[in-house]
Design an enzyme around this catalytic site. Structure first.
Site, PDB file in Angstrom:
ATOM      1  N   CYS A 292      -0.843  -2.122   0.454  1.00  0.00           N
ATOM      2  CA  CYS A 292      -0.594  -1.324  -0.758  1.00  0.00           C
ATOM      3  C   CYS A 292       0.200  -2.141  -1.770  1.00  0.00           C
ATOM      4  CB  CYS A 292       0.166  -0.059  -0.373  1.00  0.00           C
ATOM      5  SG  CYS A 292       0.664   0.922  -1.791  1.00  0.00           S
TER       6      CYS A 292
ATOM      7  N   CYS B 194       3.937  -0.410  -2.039  1.00  0.00           N
ATOM      8  CA  CYS B 194       4.972  -0.425  -0.996  1.00  0.00           C
ATOM      9  C   CYS B 194       4.693  -1.405   0.133  1.00  0.00           C
ATOM     10  CB  CYS B 194       5.148   0.974  -0.419  1.00  0.00           C
ATOM     11  SG  CYS B 194       3.766   1.504   0.627  1.00  0.00           S
TER      12      CYS B 194
ATOM     13  N   CYS C 147       3.773   5.730  -0.326  1.00  0.00           N
ATOM     14  CA  CYS C 147       4.313   5.742  -1.692  1.00  0.00           C
ATOM     15  C   CYS C 147       3.466   6.556  -2.674  1.00  0.00           C
ATOM     16  CB  CYS C 147       4.475   4.316  -2.214  1.00  0.00           C
ATOM     17  SG  CYS C 147       2.928   3.516  -2.679  1.00  0.00           S
TER      18      CYS C 147
ATOM     19  N   CYS D 170     -14.032   3.590  -1.181  1.00  0.00           N
ATOM     20  CA  CYS D 170     -14.278   2.808  -2.391  1.00  0.00           C
ATOM     21  C   CYS D 170     -12.930   2.574  -3.078  1.00  0.00           C
ATOM     22  CB  CYS D 170     -15.235   3.589  -3.301  1.00  0.00           C
ATOM     23  SG  CYS D 170     -15.730   2.680  -4.758  1.00  0.00           S
TER      24      CYS D 170
END
Ligand code: FE
Length: 153
Positions: free
Chosen positions: A70, A73, A122, A142
């Site tokens: 991510c 985070c 997050c 996706c």
């Protein structure tokens, strides 16, 4: 009476559209902090539910072995093991690293009923999940490259 009805409609729409954002996530930052740590494109996609352009993003054609985390985070989201050629121009996966790491919410914007995917830690918007993926899950996550960072194995 007319204005009361209007207020009701507006508040209902606002509530249902921002379900994901109103939830309290373990990893929190203020809007100003998000803006500071992310590029404009990352902020637009990950924090404002944007969608990047197909075929002109970092990972749609990435064939390296490694992990996608991510952008907000650092939580692990996907690996190259489950990445596949979707032909959409966006990085696509049939399964997350761990089901707990991504959450799904309803997205009824743009006149479509879609399943929005965000980081469970997050709340950063990642993309959408569809039921037309390959085996073994039949799912197609996706994703937006702007919401992820790739680490080569
Ligand atoms: Fe995150």
């Amino acid at each position: 009476m007319k204005s009361l009805l209007l207020i009701l409609i507006v508040s209902f729409t606002t509530l249902s559209c921002s379900q994901a954002q109103q939830k309290q996530f373990a990893f929190k930052k203020t809007d100003a902090e998000w803006k500071k740590m992310l590029t404009d494109e990352q902020y637009r996609v990950a924090r404002k539910q944007g969608t990047e352009r197909p075929y002109s993003n970092a990972y749609w054609d990435n064939h390296e072995k490694g992990t996608y985390v991510c952008v907000g985070c650092g939580q692990e989201l996907f690996t190259s093991e489950t990445k596949f050629e979707s032909g959409t121009g966006w990085p696509s996966f049939y399964q997350p690293v761990n089901k707990k790491n991504v959450e799904v919410s309803d997205d009824n914007t743009l006149g479509m009923a879609r399943d929005e995917v965000h980081c469970s830690r997050c709340g950063s918007h990642l993309g959408h999940v569809f039921n037309d993926g390959p085996k073994p899950t039949g799912l197609r996550y996706c994703m937006n490259s702007a919401s992820m960072k790739f680490t080569k194995q």
